[in-house]
Design a protein around this motif. Sequence first.
Motif, PDB file in Angstrom:
ATOM      1  N   LEU A 171     -83.644  57.696 -63.693  1.00 27.50           N
ATOM      2  CA  LEU A 171     -83.230  57.554 -62.298  1.00 27.50           C
ATOM      3  C   LEU A 171     -83.413  56.092 -61.919  1.00 27.50           C
ATOM      4  CD1 LEU A 171     -82.386  58.808 -59.561  1.00 27.50           C
ATOM      5  CD2 LEU A 171     -84.820  59.073 -59.068  1.00 27.50           C
ATOM      6  N   ASN A 172     -82.320  55.439 -61.560  1.00 26.07           N
ATOM      7  CA  ASN A 172     -82.358  54.016 -61.223  1.00 26.07           C
ATOM      8  C   ASN A 172     -81.570  53.783 -59.942  1.00 26.07           C
ATOM      9  OD1 ASN A 172     -82.622  51.262 -61.243  1.00 26.07           O
ATOM     10  ND2 ASN A 172     -81.196  50.904 -62.911  1.00 26.07           N
ATOM     11  N   LYS A 173     -82.300  53.445 -58.871  1.00 25.77           N
ATOM     12  CA  LYS A 173     -81.690  53.153 -57.574  1.00 25.77           C
ATOM     13  C   LYS A 173     -80.803  54.301 -57.089  1.00 25.77           C
ATOM     14  CE  LYS A 173     -81.806  48.160 -58.322  1.00 25.77           C
ATOM     15  NZ  LYS A 173     -81.036  46.897 -58.404  1.00 25.77           N
ATOM     16  N   GLY A 174     -81.311  55.509 -57.227  1.00 29.07           N
ATOM     17  CA  GLY A 174     -80.610  56.685 -56.725  1.00 29.07           C
ATOM     18  C   GLY A 174     -79.567  57.261 -57.650  1.00 29.07           C
ATOM     19  N   GLN A 175     -79.287  56.615 -58.773  1.00 32.77           N
ATOM     20  CA  GLN A 175     -78.294  57.099 -59.719  1.00 32.77           C
ATOM     21  C   GLN A 175     -78.985  57.679 -60.954  1.00 32.77           C
ATOM     22  OE1 GLN A 175     -74.976  57.169 -59.180  1.00 32.77           O
ATOM     23  NE2 GLN A 175     -75.271  56.254 -57.153  1.00 32.77           N
ATOM     24  N   ASN A 176     -78.482  58.821 -61.414  1.00 32.94           N
ATOM     25  CA  ASN A 176     -79.016  59.471 -62.608  1.00 32.94           C
ATOM     26  C   ASN A 176     -78.216  59.047 -63.833  1.00 32.94           C
ATOM     27  OD1 ASN A 176     -79.781  61.775 -60.374  1.00 32.94           O
ATOM     28  ND2 ASN A 176     -81.274  61.634 -62.023  1.00 32.94           N
ATOM     29  N   TYR A 177     -78.925  58.749 -64.908  1.00 33.35           N
ATOM     30  CA  TYR A 177     -78.298  58.366 -66.168  1.00 33.35           C
ATOM     31  C   TYR A 177     -78.898  59.224 -67.286  1.00 33.35           C
ATOM     32  CZ  TYR A 177     -76.993  54.216 -63.479  1.00 33.35           C
ATOM     33  OH  TYR A 177     -76.512  53.368 -62.523  1.00 33.35           O
ATOM     34  N   HIS A 178     -78.092  59.454 -68.304  1.00 30.92           N
ATOM     35  CA  HIS A 178     -78.533  60.220 -69.464  1.00 30.92           C
ATOM     36  C   HIS A 178     -78.246  59.420 -70.727  1.00 30.92           C
ATOM     37  CE1 HIS A 178     -79.265  63.981 -67.199  1.00 30.92           C
ATOM     38  NE2 HIS A 178     -78.247  63.559 -66.449  1.00 30.92           N
ATOM     39  N   GLY A 179     -79.132  59.549 -71.687  1.00 32.02           N
ATOM     40  CA  GLY A 179     -78.967  58.810 -72.936  1.00 32.02           C
ATOM     41  C   GLY A 179     -79.847  59.396 -74.019  1.00 32.02           C
ATOM     42  N   SER A 180     -80.228  58.562 -74.967  1.00 31.11           N
ATOM     43  CA  SER A 180     -81.042  59.013 -76.101  1.00 31.11           C
ATOM     44  C   SER A 180     -82.031  57.918 -76.457  1.00 31.11           C
ATOM     45  CB  SER A 180     -80.152  59.343 -77.304  1.00 31.11           C
ATOM     46  OG  SER A 180     -79.423  58.189 -77.719  1.00 31.11           O
ATOM     47  N   ALA A 200     -79.776  54.372 -71.840  1.00 33.82           N
ATOM     48  CA  ALA A 200     -79.064  55.274 -70.934  1.00 33.82           C
ATOM     49  C   ALA A 200     -77.762  54.601 -70.530  1.00 33.82           C
ATOM     50  CB  ALA A 200     -79.913  55.591 -69.702  1.00 33.82           C
ATOM     51  N   LEU A 201     -76.675  55.349 -70.646  1.00 31.89           N
ATOM     52  CA  LEU A 201     -75.335  54.837 -70.380  1.00 31.89           C
ATOM     53  C   LEU A 201     -75.052  53.674 -71.339  1.00 31.89           C
ATOM     54  CD1 LEU A 201     -73.074  55.675 -68.500  1.00 31.89           C
ATOM     55  CD2 LEU A 201     -73.742  53.859 -66.935  1.00 31.89           C
ATOM     56  N   PHE A 202     -74.845  52.456 -70.806  1.00 28.93           N
ATOM     57  CA  PHE A 202     -74.493  51.330 -71.662  1.00 28.93           C
ATOM     58  C   PHE A 202     -75.596  50.270 -71.728  1.00 28.93           C
ATOM     59  CE2 PHE A 202     -70.422  52.889 -69.888  1.00 28.93           C
ATOM     60  CZ  PHE A 202     -69.862  53.360 -71.069  1.00 28.93           C
ATOM     61  N   PHE A 203     -76.791  50.585 -71.237  1.00 27.79           N
ATOM     62  CA  PHE A 203     -77.847  49.577 -71.259  1.00 27.79           C
ATOM     63  C   PHE A 203     -79.111  50.160 -71.880  1.00 27.79           C
ATOM     64  CE2 PHE A 203     -78.003  51.735 -67.196  1.00 27.79           C
ATOM     65  CZ  PHE A 203     -79.345  52.032 -67.039  1.00 27.79           C
ATOM     66  N   THR A 204     -79.952  49.265 -72.399  1.00 29.50           N
ATOM     67  CA  THR A 204     -81.194  49.653 -73.051  1.00 29.50           C
ATOM     68  C   THR A 204     -82.313  49.700 -72.015  1.00 29.50           C
ATOM     69  OG1 THR A 204     -80.512  48.634 -75.132  1.00 29.50           O
ATOM     70  CG2 THR A 204     -82.857  49.062 -74.834  1.00 29.50           C
ATOM     71  N   VAL A 205     -83.004  50.826 -71.975  1.00 29.31           N
ATOM     72  CA  VAL A 205     -84.101  50.993 -71.026  1.00 29.31           C
ATOM     73  C   VAL A 205     -85.392  50.433 -71.606  1.00 29.31           C
ATOM     74  CG1 VAL A 205     -85.430  52.662 -69.690  1.00 29.31           C
ATOM     75  CG2 VAL A 205     -82.988  53.025 -70.048  1.00 29.31           C
ATOM     76  N   LEU A 206     -85.693  50.787 -72.848  1.00 27.42           N
ATOM     77  CA  LEU A 206     -86.915  50.340 -73.506  1.00 27.42           C
ATOM     78  C   LEU A 206     -86.585  49.849 -74.909  1.00 27.42           C
ATOM     79  CD1 LEU A 206     -89.337  53.267 -72.527  1.00 27.42           C
ATOM     80  CD2 LEU A 206     -89.328  50.983 -71.543  1.00 27.42           C
ATOM     81  N   ASP A 207     -87.243  48.774 -75.328  1.00 27.03           N
ATOM     82  CA  ASP A 207     -87.104  48.252 -76.690  1.00 27.03           C
ATOM     83  C   ASP A 207     -88.390  47.508 -77.025  1.00 27.03           C
ATOM     84  OD1 ASP A 207     -86.398  47.294 -79.129  1.00 27.03           O
ATOM     85  OD2 ASP A 207     -84.689  46.102 -78.455  1.00 27.03           O
ATOM     86  N   VAL A 208     -89.318  48.182 -77.703  1.00 25.17           N
ATOM     87  CA  VAL A 208     -90.619  47.594 -78.002  1.00 25.17           C
ATOM     88  C   VAL A 208     -90.969  47.843 -79.458  1.00 25.17           C
ATOM     89  CG1 VAL A 208     -91.491  47.827 -75.648  1.00 25.17           C
ATOM     90  CG2 VAL A 208     -91.865  49.667 -77.272  1.00 25.17           C
ATOM     91  N   ASP A 356     -91.403  52.639 -56.948  1.00 31.26           N
ATOM     92  CA  ASP A 356     -90.360  53.012 -55.996  1.00 31.26           C
ATOM     93  C   ASP A 356     -89.766  54.393 -56.268  1.00 31.26           C
ATOM     94  OD1 ASP A 356     -89.011  52.507 -58.315  1.00 31.26           O
ATOM     95  OD2 ASP A 356     -87.646  50.989 -57.488  1.00 31.26           O
ATOM     96  N   GLY A 357     -90.311  55.118 -57.254  1.00 27.21           N
ATOM     97  CA  GLY A 357     -89.834  56.465 -57.556  1.00 27.21           C
ATOM     98  C   GLY A 357     -88.874  56.544 -58.717  1.00 27.21           C
ATOM     99  N   ASP A 358     -88.300  55.420 -59.157  1.00 22.00           N
ATOM    100  CA  ASP A 358     -87.438  55.440 -60.333  1.00 22.00           C
ATOM    101  C   ASP A 358     -88.253  55.831 -61.565  1.00 22.00           C
ATOM    102  OD1 ASP A 358     -85.415  54.656 -58.711  1.00 22.00           O
ATOM    103  OD2 ASP A 358     -85.261  52.603 -59.474  1.00 22.00           O
ATOM    104  N   TYR A 359     -87.607  56.499 -62.504  1.00 17.24           N
ATOM    105  CA  TYR A 359     -88.349  56.970 -63.676  1.00 17.24           C
ATOM    106  C   TYR A 359     -87.449  56.978 -64.911  1.00 17.24           C
ATOM    107  CZ  TYR A 359     -85.936  61.422 -62.904  1.00 17.24           C
ATOM    108  OH  TYR A 359     -84.980  62.388 -62.735  1.00 17.24           O
ATOM    109  N   THR A 360     -88.103  57.023 -66.057  1.00 14.09           N
ATOM    110  CA  THR A 360     -87.447  57.242 -67.347  1.00 14.09           C
ATOM    111  C   THR A 360     -88.178  58.385 -68.040  1.00 14.09           C
ATOM    112  OG1 THR A 360     -86.837  54.908 -67.546  1.00 14.09           O
ATOM    113  CG2 THR A 360     -86.801  56.233 -69.553  1.00 14.09           C
ATOM    114  N   ASP A 361     -87.447  59.443 -68.347  1.00 17.49           N
ATOM    115  CA  ASP A 361     -88.029  60.645 -68.928  1.00 17.49           C
ATOM    116  C   ASP A 361     -87.506  60.802 -70.358  1.00 17.49           C
ATOM    117  OD1 ASP A 361     -89.354  63.486 -67.781  1.00 17.49           O
ATOM    118  OD2 ASP A 361     -88.099  63.702 -69.555  1.00 17.49           O
TER     119      ASP A 361
END
Length: 376
Positions: A171-180, A200-208, A356-361
């Motif tokens: 959840l990013n700025k009120g929009q839901n995204y799905h990915g792997s 999620a979608l076309f961008f990388t959320v985490l890369d560590v 701010d409530g945004d999350y990555t699950d």
Amino acid sequence: MSSPSSPPTTSDYTLTGRRWLWVLVLTIVLHVLLISWGSRQFSVSQPVNRPEQIILADLVPLPPVEKPVMLPQPDKPKTSAPKRAAPAAKPRPAPIEQVPDTPIRETVTPIVDVAGAPGNDAVAGAAAPPEAAPAATEPAAAPTETATKAGKQYRTNPPPSAELKYDVEALNKGQNYHGSGKITWHTDGGSYTMNLEAGALFFTVLDVKSEGEINGFGISPITFTQKRFRKQPTITTFHRELNQIVFSDSNNSYPLSGGEQDRSSVVWQLASIGRGDSSQFAPGAVIDMFVAGPKDAETWRMQVIGEEQISVNGDNTDVWHVIRIPLAGSHEQRLDIWLAPQQEWYPVKLRFTETDGDYTDMSLSKLKRLDTAAAN
């Protein structure tokens, strides 16, 4: 010849006017009905704000947070100690065992009594100076006991190598995204590497990436690399030679005292503690770790909420729920971890929540054991 038509009379004009009036009234009525029907059919429904499901948990008051010192495991010293101490050290254990069994103050007072006791015999008074010499060694042993009590000791056993794939919801700025996402965990019992990628979608959320060694402290990182979208990677180094934690993106530095983690290895250290001895997990238990990020480091207070049952890839799975809640006023994210004891304590679900409530699950969708290396 036909007779000419008679001109229209007043009654004819009246009749025609009435007809047009009815046509006008009927037209207005039809327009009103059409507008009313159209507004019902094509009106945009107002968005319904459905509050996010909140999990309530009773958190007991905790002691103030301090920089934790984690102690290495004593497994190997314990196995070798009986063989060395059994034959020759039997006369010495008696006085040595009495020192740690009594507080420091009680150890000091008998020494003062022996040296200044007025009712001792002459022989005892002559023997007092020789006993005062070993007494000087007893206070030297006492500080080691206090230093030992200042730290926390955990039995650890890292999970075997595996590749874990996840379904990602963000959840990013009120929009839901799905990915792997995917976590690749490699270990040969003496070292490890951990790679985490989530998109999620076309961008990388985490890369560590975290890599280091496995020793008496459990997971011991050497380097931690984090890559954010459209930014240069940051590198955090745990310098064993300098005995410091240093950062490529800041001038901060912190001393190494044992058991420090980075933001990704902390999950695997918790799994190692659970596999080392499951009794170390109990509802309400607190595990403090000194955790380094891309720019600085601080103590993370990990609290064990308790055992739960969640759905993992359609199956009900028994898990331990552990959370990290930042201090009040902090801009750090909250971290929820669900570890599955029946699946080698792998993290079957992770949730990163921003202030701010945004999350990555991340929820486990596929688990593959790797035969290239095995843990202890």
